[in-house]
Write an enzyme that holds these catalytic residues in place. Structure first.
Site, PDB file in Angstrom:
ATOM      1  N   ASP A   1      30.532  36.909  40.262  1.00  0.00           N
ATOM      2  CA  ASP A   1      30.402  38.358  40.158  1.00  0.00           C
ATOM      3  C   ASP A   1      31.392  38.864  39.111  1.00  0.00           C
ATOM      4  O   ASP A   1      31.910  38.075  38.313  1.00  0.00           O
ATOM      5  CB  ASP A   1      30.586  39.049  41.527  1.00  0.00           C
ATOM      6  CG  ASP A   1      31.964  38.797  42.143  1.00  0.00           C
ATOM      7  OD1 ASP A   1      32.900  38.420  41.414  1.00  0.00           O
ATOM      8  OD2 ASP A   1      32.109  38.991  43.365  1.00  0.00           O
TER       9      ASP A   1
ATOM     10  N   SER B   1      41.336  37.930  48.071  1.00  0.00           N
ATOM     11  CA  SER B   1      39.924  37.546  48.103  1.00  0.00           C
ATOM     12  C   SER B   1      39.659  36.154  47.555  1.00  0.00           C
ATOM     13  O   SER B   1      38.640  35.546  47.890  1.00  0.00           O
ATOM     14  CB  SER B   1      39.077  38.558  47.334  1.00  0.00           C
ATOM     15  OG  SER B   1      39.462  38.635  45.967  1.00  0.00           O
TER      16      SER B   1
ATOM     17  N   HIS C   1      35.094  37.256  40.519  1.00  0.00           N
ATOM     18  CA  HIS C   1      35.349  35.942  41.105  1.00  0.00           C
ATOM     19  C   HIS C   1      34.546  34.838  40.405  1.00  0.00           C
ATOM     20  O   HIS C   1      33.346  34.995  40.177  1.00  0.00           O
ATOM     21  CB  HIS C   1      34.989  35.948  42.592  1.00  0.00           C
ATOM     22  CG  HIS C   1      35.697  37.015  43.366  1.00  0.00           C
ATOM     23  ND1 HIS C   1      35.125  38.237  43.632  1.00  0.00           N
ATOM     24  CD2 HIS C   1      36.943  37.041  43.922  1.00  0.00           C
ATOM     25  CE1 HIS C   1      35.984  38.978  44.321  1.00  0.00           C
ATOM     26  NE2 HIS C   1      37.089  38.279  44.508  1.00  0.00           N
TER      27      HIS C   1
END
Length: 355
Positions: free
Chosen positions: A330, A44, A333
């Site tokens: 978040d 991600s 990240h």
């Protein structure tokens, strides 16, 4: 940051309309960039939208993700704006952003200067990817093979060999393997499990080399114990950093660095460089005011304590009033501003080692 130059763009257009398999190599491809292309693999931290096209819950193609991206558009990037591949490509003068390999709107010009095969939720251990319906690292290598074939169809063998051998290959993976090891998901102790993952990572690097990659930059894993979500889950009432997770991260990174150094010595003409993401991010976490951050232990989305992917959405989570004050977007990240600081270090320290 350098902008993707009009001269480079026009030279690519001319190249595709005139080249054949026997045409002289297009020197203009690298005239305004250190590398002709950036080709990306991982999870991600490097996914620029591939999970949009997969049947997975690990998606973020909805607000408030992308709130700082061009036009405030959620693109499937796991953050408020640009992520690692975009910032590296921009910093190297390759192009403004790196598209996802599964994007159906990709053009031949996009392919020439690189794409991202990364998939949120992926790991070196294929069982990690399978459990999250993400593209495994093996799947990403299969996509690389298809990508090379498309390059050959458009530009010929000689040009393709030039692009692959001179481009920067970026690998950002391990960030789903290490937490799984620490949580004991595979009935192995952390030292044994991290060693097994390093073996998989080594095999992956060798396969990249087999496809023609010669300049490979590998990003280590972050200090997991200090990510907002892990502080909440394992940091006690004070939400301290979880030292067990940090120790696992350091162990994995030390093995990864040693493995890359060994491969650099054994693979002819190859340069494999390790970037210390752990300490680069930890410095920001421990000294946030030095870099202009006010909040380093919570994310900007929602309460900031745990929200990530589906928990961070426009219906259930508010956004902090000043994103630039937050180190994390978040629960997992960093924000784009934090990413920019980290990538500036990567460009200064790691890129010269690949030249």
């Amino acid at each position: 940051m350098k902008q993707y130059s009009l001269i480079l763009f026009l030279s690519i257009i001319v190249f595709f309309t005139t080249t054949t398999a026997t045409t002289t190599l297009p020197v203009s491809l690298s005239s305004n960039a250190t590398f002709p292309a950036l080709i990306v693999f991982g999870d991600s931290y490097a996914d620029t939208g591939n999970n949009n096209y997969l049947n997975t819950i690990a998606k973020c193609n909805y607000p408030p993700y992308g709130i700082n991206f061009e036009g405030g558009t959620p693109t499937g990037r796991f953050g408020d704006g640009e992520v690692f591949p975009d910032l590296i490509a921009e910093g190297l003068g390759i192009k403004r952003t790196i598209p996802a390999s599964l994007d159906p709107s990709l053009t031949p010009q996009d392919l020439l200067t690189g794409v991202s095969f990364a998939s949120g939720g992926s790991g070196f251990n294929p069982r990690i990817s399978q459990s999250r319906s993400a593209l495994s690292m093996t799947d990403q290598l299969k996509q690389l093979k298809e990508y090379i074939e498309k390059l050959k169809q458009n530009g010929g063998e000689e040009t393709t060999d030039y692009i692959i051998s001179k481009s920067l290959f970026l690998v950002v993976a391990g960030s789903n393997d290490v937490p799984s090891a620490t949580a004991g998901n595979f009935q192995l102790d952390v030292p044994s499990y991290t060693s097994s993952v390093i073996k998989l990572a080594s095999d992956f690097m060798k396969k990249l080399y087999g496809y023609g990659a010669r300049r490979i930059l590998v990003v280590g894993v972050p200090p997991f114990g200090c990510l907002p979500s892990q502080r909440t889950l394992g940091g006690g009432l004070q939400r301290d950093c979880d030292q067990n997770y940090n120790d696992a991260s350091k162990l994995f990174n030390s093995k990864l660095s040693l493995m890359l150094g060994s491969l650099s010595e054994t693979l002819q003409d190859a340069k494999l460089v390790y970037f210390d993401y752990y300490n680069s991010l930890l410095e920001l976490i421990q000294s946030p005011q030095k870099y202009g951050f006010e909040v380093a232990d919570r994310g900007c989305c929602g309460t900031g304590l745990i929200e990530v992917i589906w928990l961070c959405n426009k219906y259930t989570a508010s956004v902090c009033p000043n994103i630039s004050a937050y180190l994390f977007w978040d629960g997992y990240h960093p924000s784009e501003r934090a990413n920019r600081i980290i990538i500036s270090k990567l460009l200064d320290k790691s890129i010269p080692m690949l030249l």
